[in-house]
Motif scaffolding. Structure first.
Motif, PDB file in Angstrom:
ATOM      1  N   LYS A  58       0.837  -1.203   0.000  1.00 15.66           N
ATOM      2  CA  LYS A  58       0.000   0.000   0.000  1.00 15.66           C
ATOM      3  C   LYS A  58       0.875   1.257   0.000  1.00 15.66           C
ATOM      4  O   LYS A  58       0.575   2.233  -0.704  1.00 15.66           O
ATOM      5  N   ARG A  59       1.960   1.240   0.757  1.00 18.37           N
ATOM      6  CA  ARG A  59       2.886   2.383   0.759  1.00 18.37           C
ATOM      7  C   ARG A  59       3.502   2.564  -0.626  1.00 18.37           C
ATOM      8  O   ARG A  59       3.631   3.701  -1.122  1.00 18.37           O
ATOM      9  N   MET A  60       3.898   1.462  -1.255  1.00 17.91           N
ATOM     10  CA  MET A  60       4.419   1.550  -2.619  1.00 17.91           C
ATOM     11  C   MET A  60       3.367   2.108  -3.564  1.00 17.91           C
ATOM     12  O   MET A  60       3.665   2.952  -4.419  1.00 17.91           O
ATOM     13  N   LYS A  61       2.123   1.631  -3.414  1.00 15.67           N
ATOM     14  CA  LYS A  61       1.035   2.082  -4.268  1.00 15.67           C
ATOM     15  C   LYS A  61       0.756   3.567  -4.077  1.00 15.67           C
ATOM     16  O   LYS A  61       0.618   4.322  -5.044  1.00 15.67           O
ATOM     17  N   GLU A  62       0.665   4.015  -2.833  1.00 20.55           N
ATOM     18  CA  GLU A  62       0.294   5.401  -2.561  1.00 20.55           C
ATOM     19  C   GLU A  62       1.389   6.389  -2.933  1.00 20.55           C
ATOM     20  O   GLU A  62       1.106   7.564  -3.176  1.00 20.55           O
ATOM     21  N   ASN A  63       2.622   5.910  -2.978  1.00 20.33           N
ATOM     22  CA  ASN A  63       3.745   6.776  -3.333  1.00 20.33           C
ATOM     23  C   ASN A  63       4.362   6.406  -4.673  1.00 20.33           C
ATOM     24  O   ASN A  63       5.431   6.929  -5.025  1.00 20.33           O
ATOM     25  N   GLY A  64       3.688   5.532  -5.389  1.00 12.93           N
ATOM     26  CA  GLY A  64       4.217   5.079  -6.664  1.00 12.93           C
ATOM     27  C   GLY A  64       3.119   4.949  -7.707  1.00 12.93           C
ATOM     28  O   GLY A  64       2.024   5.486  -7.566  1.00 12.93           O
ATOM     29  N   ALA A  65       3.440   4.224  -8.776  1.00 17.02           N
ATOM     30  CA  ALA A  65       2.500   3.994  -9.872  1.00 17.02           C
ATOM     31  C   ALA A  65       2.060   2.534  -9.826  1.00 17.02           C
ATOM     32  O   ALA A  65       2.866   1.649  -9.522  1.00 17.02           O
ATOM     33  N   TRP A  66       0.801   2.285 -10.174  1.00 20.03           N
ATOM     34  CA  TRP A  66       0.286   0.930  -9.977  1.00 20.03           C
ATOM     35  C   TRP A  66      -0.918   0.633 -10.869  1.00 20.03           C
ATOM     36  O   TRP A  66      -1.603   1.536 -11.337  1.00 20.03           O
TER      37      TRP A  66
END
Length: 301
Positions: A58-66
């Motif tokens: 979720k942290r990767m998603k919220e601060n990245g592209a997904w």
């Protein structure tokens, strides 16, 4: 006078050597990244993702592209789709067509100088000879899918806990490119069922490993220069996969780190885009035989 000329010549020789060395080590990344860490999780179906249960992804998603709509190639089985991700082309091109293929089931449409269809490790090494590359995996089938001569550290280990430990060691060595492959939750899917409480618990275990690897990247001091990619090969229903069902065909694609523009990816993303994206991030030209496209929209391009 002769000594003076010799000194000048020696200085020029040293400068030339440094220039050559610098060229060999240079990474002309369009996003400024020096490292790519690819985390793969077998059987991690997009239809079972609950972001609130997966805090690290979720942290990767919220601060990245997904996207949760990256699509497998047919059939949605392991060797076919990991090979597709590794070589930037569909199974009709690379020739792997069965679940556990150890060699192409039909002749590849193209064979390079290394005697194989070109994979992402090979093209990185060709473009960046001094690149540090590594791969660790807990399903031995992965080891048949790429050119091991292009991998500096290649390890098959027993179980995902060992995968994490080796992945941690790889990251401490600050690799140019590393593939860290976890064999779960595929085993739980086949043994108990996709979407069962046991399966959902295993997704959380994979998420824990992701969090630890992100912390290891920070500890290695390379977070500001690294792109992390998370993918899977297929999903599933009941205790199987490989059918014409979207629950089998769609998996997560999450990109996080250097140069990434946060937000949902609305472009079409297919498994053969993974290798193309990794190569592009590192400034490496794509082979003509590849059919994948870099997912540049993940970087606002």
């Amino acid at each position: 006078m002769l000594r003076k000329y010799l000194s000048v010549f020696a200085a020029l020789a040293v400068m030339a050597t440094l220039c050559i060395t610098g060229q060999a080590q240079e990474i002309n990344s369009p996003v400024g990244a020096k490292h790519v860490i690819w985390i793969g999780s077998d059987g991690f179906g997009a239809h079972y993702v609950n972001w609130d249960e997966l805090p690290n992804l979720k942290r990767m998603k919220e601060n990245g592209a997904w996207t949760l709509h990256m699509r497998s190639v047919l059939p949605s089985s392991s060797a076919i789709n990991w090979e597709t991700q590794l070589v930037g082309a569909p199974s009709e091109s690379h020739g792997y067509r069965t679940w556990g293929s150890k060699e192409p089931d039909l002749p590849p449409i193209f064979i390079g100088e290394n005697g194989r269809f070109p994979d992402v490790f090979y093209v990185i090494k060709q473009a960046i000879p001094d690149a540090k590359t590594s791969c660790v995996y807990s399903w031995d089938g992965i080891g048949y899918l790429y050119d091991k001569a292009a991998v500096d550290t290649d390890k098959f280990v027993q179980g995902d806990p060992a995968v994490y430990e080796e992945g941690k060691a790889f990251i401490a060595d600050k690799p140019t490119f590393s593939f860290v492959y976890f064999s779960e939750p595929d085993g739980v899917g086949h043994g108990v069922g996709w979407g069962t409480p046991e399966y959902q618990k295993m997704l959380q275990t994979i998420d824990d490993y992701v969090g630890k690897l992100l912390a290891d990247i920070e500890a290695a001091g390379i977070a500001d220069d690294t792109v992390v990619i998370f993918t899977s090969d297929h999903g599933g229903t009941e205790k199987g996969h490989g059918d014409l069902l979207m629950e089998h065909m769609e998996v997560p694609f999450v990109v996080y780190g250097k140069g990434v523009k946060a937000g949902e990816i609305t472009d079409v993303v297919v498994h053969y885009d993974v290798a193309a994206t990794i190569a592009w991030i590192l400034g490496v030209d794509l082979p003509q035989a590849w059919r994948g496209l870099p997912v540049k929209s993940a970087f606002g391009m």
